[in-house]
Write an enzyme that holds these catalytic residues in place. Structure first.
Site, PDB file in Angstrom:
ATOM      1  N   HIS A  57       0.836  -1.207   0.000  1.00 10.30           N
ATOM      2  CA  HIS A  57       0.000   0.000   0.000  1.00 10.30           C
ATOM      3  C   HIS A  57       0.870   1.256   0.000  1.00 10.30           C
ATOM      4  O   HIS A  57       0.630   2.216   0.722  1.00 10.30           O
ATOM      5  CB  HIS A  57      -0.968  -0.021   1.186  1.00 10.30           C
ATOM      6  N   TYR A 326       3.259  -5.574  10.110  1.00  7.51           N
ATOM      7  CA  TYR A 326       3.254  -4.119   9.948  1.00  7.51           C
ATOM      8  C   TYR A 326       4.443  -3.488  10.681  1.00  7.51           C
ATOM      9  O   TYR A 326       5.076  -2.555  10.187  1.00  7.51           O
ATOM     10  CB  TYR A 326       1.967  -3.526  10.501  1.00  7.51           C
TER      11      TYR A 326
END
Length: 337
Positions: A57, A326
Site C-alpha cells: 500500500h 506491519y
C-alpha cells in the site's frame, strides 16, 4: 491454466492479499525466519528497491475529517468514539503493492485499502484497517504462504496440473477470492470497504456481540465502465479526490455486521449472509486533503489491534498476525530500507 491467467493470479494475489506475502524464492532457505518477517522480505522483493517506502500500500493519499456516532452505536459498544461526541479522524486511501507509482487501474493495485485513525480525547487512538473485498482467501498465515508458494511454482513452463491449479481446486475459498470481480471505482469516495476480520464488541451492560466493519459511501458505490477504466489515467483516483473535496465533503456510513449464533468469527474466508443485522455506528465525513499527509503516512503505522475499551480482538489468526508484519515494515521504513 493459461499463461495469461496464471500471470493475473500471480500479480493479483501477491499484490492484493495485503497482509502475508510469499517467500522471495522457493529455493531460499529462510524457513527459520518468522512467517511475518518472510512476508515483509517478499513484499520488498516483489516491489523492487524503494527505500523508505511502505512495503505494501505504498501509493496512498491522506485526508482529514470527523466521525459522528449514531444513536444506536453505544448499544453495541462502550468504546469512547461510539458515544455521543464527534471524533477527529485521519484516513489514508491506498492502492495495493509496494510500488509507489503503480497505475490506479492496474489489476495489481486491487483491492484498494482504507486505514482510519480515530483521535481519542486522551491523545490515544484506535484504528480500522480494511480492504475493498469482502473476504480473505485463506484462514491462516501458513495456508496463505502455501497459496503463494503454489503460485510461485506455477510458471508458464510448469507441466499440468500446475501447483496453483491443484491448490485452488483444494481450497475453494481461495478460488473464489481470485475470481471475484474487481471493478474500478469512480473515486475513493465511491468505493465500499470491508473488514475481513471480526472483533468482539462489549457495551456498558456487558453484552457481547461479534461483528465486522463495513464502510459504505452514503450515496452508494459508483464504478467506472470498462471503457472509462481503459481511458482513465494512471493517477485518476489521486487526482479526482482533491477536486471532489474542494467542491463538497465526502461521507461514508460506518456500519457493523453482527454475527449470529453459529457464524464463524475466527475465519476471514467465511462471509456472513447479507441477512445478518447491520448496525449503523455513525458517519465518517471527509473534509479535506491533509497537507502534511505524506509525512504523516511515513511516520504512522496503522494497527488493527490498536483497540480501545469496548472493542477486543477475535482469535482470527490472520488478524493476530497482522501487526507483527506491519511493525517490521514500519521499522524498515523509518530506517530508510
Amino acid at each position: 491454466m493459461a499463461t495469461s491467467s496464471n500471470f493475473f493470479i500471480h500479480t493479483f494475489l501477491i499484490s492484493s492479499l495485503t497482509f502475508f506475502p510469499l517467500s522471495p524464492s522457493l529455493a531460499d532457505d529462510d524457513t527459520d525466519k518468522p512467517v511475518v518477517e518472510q512476508l515483509v522480505d517478499t513484499l520488498s522483493t516483489i516491489a523492487g528497491p524503494h527505500p523508505g517506502i511502505r512495503k505494501n500500500h505504498a501509493k496512498g493519499i491522506v485526508v482529514l475529517g470527523e466521525f459522528t456516532p449514531s444513536a444506536e452505536a453505544s448499544s453495541v459498544s462502550s468504546a469512547e468514539h461510539l458515544q455521543s461526541a464527534s471524533t477527529p479522524v485521519t484516513i489514508r486511501f491506498s492502492n495495493t503493492t509496494g510500488i509507489p507509482d503503480i497505475a490506479d487501474t492496474n489489476p495489481s493495485s486491487f483491492p484498494k485499502g482504507i486505514a482510519i485513525r480515530f483521535q481519542l480525547a486522551d491523545n490515544s487512538y484506535t484504528d480500522i484497517v480494511s480492504i475493498s473485498v469482502n473476504r480473505f482467501p485463506v484462514a491462516t498465515p501458513e495456508d496463505f504462504l502455501g497459496l503463494l508458494n503454489a503460485v510461485a511454482a506455477s510458471g508458464p513452463d510448469t507441466p499440468a496440473p500446475k501447483p496453483i491449479t491443484q491448490f485452488l481446486a483444494s481450497h475453494p475459498a481461495a478460488k473464489t477470492f481470485v475470481e471475484i470481480e474487481k471493478p474500478a471505482p469512480v473515486s475513493f469516495a465511491t468505493q465500499p470497504f470491508y473488514g475481513v476480520n471480526a472483533f468482539k464488541f462489549i457495551n456498558k451492560e456487558g453484552e457481547v456481540n461479534y461483528g465486522r466493519y463495513q464502510i459504505i459511501p452514503v450515496n452508494g458505490p459508483e464504478y467506472l465502465t470498462d471503457e472509462q477504466r481503459a481511458a482513465a489515467g494512471n493517477n485518476y483516483l489521486f487526482e479526482e479526490l482533491p477536486k471532489r473535496l474542494k467542491q463538497n465533503k465526502a461521507e461514508f456510513i460506518l456500519a457493523l455486521q453482527l454475527a449470529e449464533k453459529g457464524d464463524e468469527v475466527n475465519d476471514p474466508t467465511m462471509v456472513w449472509p447479507e441477512t445478518r443485522q447491520l448496525v449503523k455506528l455513525g458517519t465518517l465525513t471527509i473534509e479535506s486533503i491533509d497537507p502534511n499527509g505524506e509525512q504523516f503516512a511515513k511516520q504512522t503505522m496503522f494497527n488493527p489491534l490498536a483497540l480501545t475499551d469496548g472493542i477486543e480482538a477475535s482469535k482470527d489468526p490472520i488478524l493476530l498476525a497482522r501487526p507483527s508484519a506491519y511493525a517490521i515494515s514500519y521499522g524498515r521504513r523509518l530506517s530508510g530500507q
